[in-house]
Enzyme design. Structure first.
Site, mmCIF file in Angstrom:
data_model
loop_
_atom_site.group_PDB
_atom_site.id
_atom_site.type_symbol
_atom_site.label_atom_id
_atom_site.label_comp_id
_atom_site.label_asym_id
_atom_site.label_seq_id
_atom_site.Cartn_x
_atom_site.Cartn_y
_atom_site.Cartn_z
ATOM 1 C CB SER A 124 -0.913 -0.025 1.231
ATOM 2 O OG SER A 124 -1.040 1.255 1.797
ATOM 3 C CB THR A 125 1.709 4.012 -1.984
ATOM 4 O OG1 THR A 125 0.711 3.894 -2.981
ATOM 5 C CG2 THR A 125 2.918 3.208 -2.370
ATOM 6 N N GLY A 126 0.214 5.056 0.941
ATOM 7 C CA GLY A 126 -0.730 6.052 1.435
ATOM 8 C C GLY A 126 -0.081 7.413 1.433
ATOM 9 C CD GLU B 42 -0.975 10.489 7.144
ATOM 10 O OE1 GLU B 42 -1.310 9.379 7.589
ATOM 11 O OE2 GLU B 42 -1.713 11.478 7.171
ATOM 12 C CB SER B 43 2.922 4.877 5.896
ATOM 13 O OG SER B 43 1.695 4.232 5.632
ATOM 14 C CB VAL B 44 5.533 3.203 1.295
ATOM 15 C CG1 VAL B 44 5.453 2.208 0.151
ATOM 16 C CG2 VAL B 44 5.551 4.618 0.760
ATOM 17 C CE LYS C 6 1.899 3.112 8.973
ATOM 18 N NZ LYS C 6 0.694 3.136 9.811
ATOM 19 C CG ASP D 248 -7.208 7.432 11.049
ATOM 20 O OD1 ASP D 248 -8.323 7.854 10.667
ATOM 21 O OD2 ASP D 248 -6.275 7.188 10.273
HETATM 22 P P1 ADP Z 1 -1.619 4.657 6.631
HETATM 23 O O1 ADP Z 1 -1.295 5.516 7.793
HETATM 24 O O2 ADP Z 1 -0.878 5.013 5.389
HETATM 25 O O3 ADP Z 1 -3.107 4.486 6.421
HETATM 26 P P2 ADP Z 1 -1.701 1.913 7.493
HETATM 27 O O4 ADP Z 1 -0.998 1.431 8.703
HETATM 28 O O5 ADP Z 1 -3.188 2.097 7.588
HETATM 29 O O6 ADP Z 1 -1.003 3.237 7.001
HETATM 30 O O7 ADP Z 1 -1.351 0.932 6.313
HETATM 31 C C1 ADP Z 1 -1.829 1.112 5.007
HETATM 32 C C2 ADP Z 1 -2.323 -0.181 4.432
HETATM 33 O O8 ADP Z 1 -1.272 -1.122 4.416
HETATM 34 C C3 ADP Z 1 -3.434 -0.785 5.227
HETATM 35 O O9 ADP Z 1 -4.691 -0.346 4.812
HETATM 36 C C4 ADP Z 1 -3.262 -2.254 4.971
HETATM 37 O O10 ADP Z 1 -3.907 -2.629 3.755
HETATM 38 C C5 ADP Z 1 -1.766 -2.397 4.763
HETATM 39 N N1 ADP Z 1 -1.115 -2.837 5.995
HETATM 40 C C6 ADP Z 1 -0.591 -2.077 6.953
HETATM 41 N N2 ADP Z 1 -0.074 -2.823 7.942
HETATM 42 C C7 ADP Z 1 -0.287 -4.089 7.601
HETATM 43 C C8 ADP Z 1 0.014 -5.330 8.213
HETATM 44 N N3 ADP Z 1 0.649 -5.419 9.394
HETATM 45 N N4 ADP Z 1 -0.352 -6.443 7.574
HETATM 46 C C9 ADP Z 1 -0.998 -6.380 6.407
HETATM 47 N N5 ADP Z 1 -1.305 -5.258 5.775
HETATM 48 C C10 ADP Z 1 -0.963 -4.110 6.364
HETATM 49 MG MG MG Z 2 -4.609 3.651 7.354
#
Ligand code: ADP
Ligand code: MG
Length: 483
Positions: free
Chosen positions: A228-230, A232-234, A256, A372
């Site tokens: 995932s690329t958001g 604030e994080s990848v 993350k 959140d």
């Molecule tokens: P952000 O702050 O960018 O929303 P997240 O922690 O929600 O970051 O992570 C973004 C996405 O990455 C999540 O919606 C999920 O699909 C995937 N993801 C994050 N952590 C995990 C994990 N431990 N296991 C599986 N997928 C994860």
């Molecule tokens: Mg998130």
């Protein structure tokens, strides 16, 4: 031709002969000495403009000569001289100063140079004795500064200044230089950002190095790709490597990476700035360090949740802004978010009660508010709900903690009500159920006003007693809701 003695002795004749001889020997000198201005014979006097210009030139010359005399008088033998250069009227093509001739050959075709060439003599000054002009001379310096502007980055518009004898003072030049440099750096940053955003999975080289080191050390087997690329994080998926003495690495890991380049975090200052756990450190940090703190915060919060038995990723390791945790999902496929999964009504009801209990646990046992919480940050895996994304979670006594909790409750209540869970409490009931508080307001506006009043009370308490109330609680333990 014969002539009388009287004639020979005549003074007038002698003068005539003398004149004749002189005229033959130095004809030009005589002509020049008299000059066109005096005879006025062989010059076209029909043009008034021409006449005026010539007169002006004469006047200017006299004026400059006078100026030079004044300058000499004032400077005398003083080591420090003042220059009247600025007041000179002399025409550029009429300059008779030999100093100005230096370097003229090199510069006359350069339209960007001032008409009057400026010279930087190697010895640092020009002229002799009283007429000395050093490199510190304001005019010389000013012109030099103008010329140096051409060394700025090509994209920095300095203008050409053709025909303007621009003289920049050191102060102005330095300010411009500073601006040019910072512009250059800024545009470099913009470029960098652009490159990053086009290659969506890319992380900056330093982060990549951090990740490679994890693989090299054997902690991770391979990093397979981006999940995932958001904003604030990848998040990357990786296969876990060898266990060490003190650590068991899960077979699948999520990495993350908190983005260090983006500004969104600045808007989220409030989550961390007022969290007293981080308060002392916050003000002293630069943005890069603040982002590391987000990662650290997520780690601490996940650990608290883990200890309370809430289903969530298990922390493996934190390196700077890179957090490694267990992967929720299987075979590189992340568990679906609650918003994307279609559940039987039975499962949905089960999910609801689980979320309710997790919220209570989070509040009571972990002393945390998710802040959140929504169907986007809950994953459905192994027949249950997993909570993720807790970097912004705060303690309930955070100045806005209860507001965050209320927002979470609204998200959760709305989602499950829409999903058809008849038992789902509304947001206000849910808030009271989670917090154990007993806010009785029956509409949202009053409810929120009471929440804010409580927060204010807490802040006042901090002001007066130097510490926060341990935890908000009303009549004691929150009621336990079960299916
Ligand atoms: P952000 O702050 O960018 O929303 P997240 O922690 O929600 O970051 O992570 C973004 C996405 O990455 C999540 O919606 C999920 O699909 C995937 N993801 C994050 N952590 C995990 C994990 N431990 N296991 C599986 N997928 C994860
Ligand atoms: Mg998130």
């Amino acid at each position: 031709m014969s002539c009388s003695l009287a004639d020979v002795m005549s003074e007038q004749l002698a003068k005539e002969l003398q004149l004749e001889e002189e005229n033959a020997a130095f004809p030009e000198v005589v002509a020049v000495a008299e000059g066109p201005f005096i005879t006025g014979e062989n010059i076209d006097t029909s043009s008034d403009l021409m006449l005026a210009q010539m007169l002006q030139m004469e006047f200017d010359r006299e004026y400059d000569a006078q100026l030079r005399r004044e300058e000499k008088k004032i400077n005398g033998d003083s080591k420090v001289s003042i220059s009247f250069e600025n007041y000179r009227k002399v025409h550029p093509y009429d300059s008779d100063s030999s100093e100005d001739e230096v370097d003229w050959q090199d510069t006359r075709h350069d339209p960007y140079r001032a008409d009057k060439p400026t010279t930087t003599p190697r010895k640092g000054f020009i002229g002799k004795g009283k007429d000395i002009t050093t490199k510190h001379d304001e005019v010389v310096c000013g012109r030099k500064n103008t010329a140096r502007m051409e060394n700025f980055a090509p994209e920095f518009q300095v203008g050409d200044g053709i025909g303007m004898d621009l003289k920049l003072s050191n102060q102005v030049f330095n300010a411009l230089k500073q601006h040019a440099y910072s512009e250059e750096r800024r545009s470099a940053r913009l470029h960098e950002k652009k490159e990053h955003s086009t290659a969506e999975k890319a992380v900056d080289p330093k982060t990549r190095l951090l990740m490679y080191k994890m693989v090299n050390s054997g902690m991770l087997e391979t990093i397979t790709g981006c999940v995932s690329t958001g904003k604030e994080s990848v998040v990357f998926h990786a296969y876990g490597g060898n266990a060490t003495e003190d650590k068991v690495i899960p077979p699948e890991c999520a990495i993350k990476v908190f983005k260090t380049t983006l500004n969104e975090f600045k808007n989220r200052d409030k989550y961390i700035k007022d969290d007293y756990r981080f308060k002392d450190r916050f003000s002293k940090l630069n943005p890069r360090k603040i982002i590391r703190m987000w990662a650290e915060k997520e780690m601490h919060n996940l650990t608290r949740m883990q200890n309370a038995g809430i289903p969530c990723p298990q922390v493996v390791i934190l390196k700077k802004h890179v957090l490694v945790m267990s992967f929720i999902g299987q075979d590189q496929v992340p568990a679906p978010k609650l918003k994307d999964v279609t559940l039987h009504s039975e499962d949905m009801k089960k999910a609801y009660y689980q979320v309710l209990n997790m919220m209570q646990q989070l509040y009571k046992e972990c002393n945390l508010v998710h802040a959140d919480l929504s169907e986007y940050n809950m994953l459905w895996h192994d027949g249950k709900v997993w909570l993720i994304d807790v970097s912004q979670s705060v303690e309930p006594t955070h100045p806005h903690g209860l507001e965050f909790l209320f927002r979470d409750c609204r998200n959760v209540a709305q989602f499950f009500q829409k999903a058809g869970v008849a038992e789902a409490l509304n947001e206000r009931e849910l808030f009271n159920a989670v917090s154990g508080l007993n806010i009785t307001a029956d509409n949202e506006v009053d409810f929120q006003a009471e929440i804010e009043a409580l927060e204010k009370m807490n802040e006042d308490h901090v002001q007066n007693h130097g510490k926060k109330l341990s935890v908000f609680s009303g009549d004691g333990d929150p009621p336990i809701y079960n299916e």
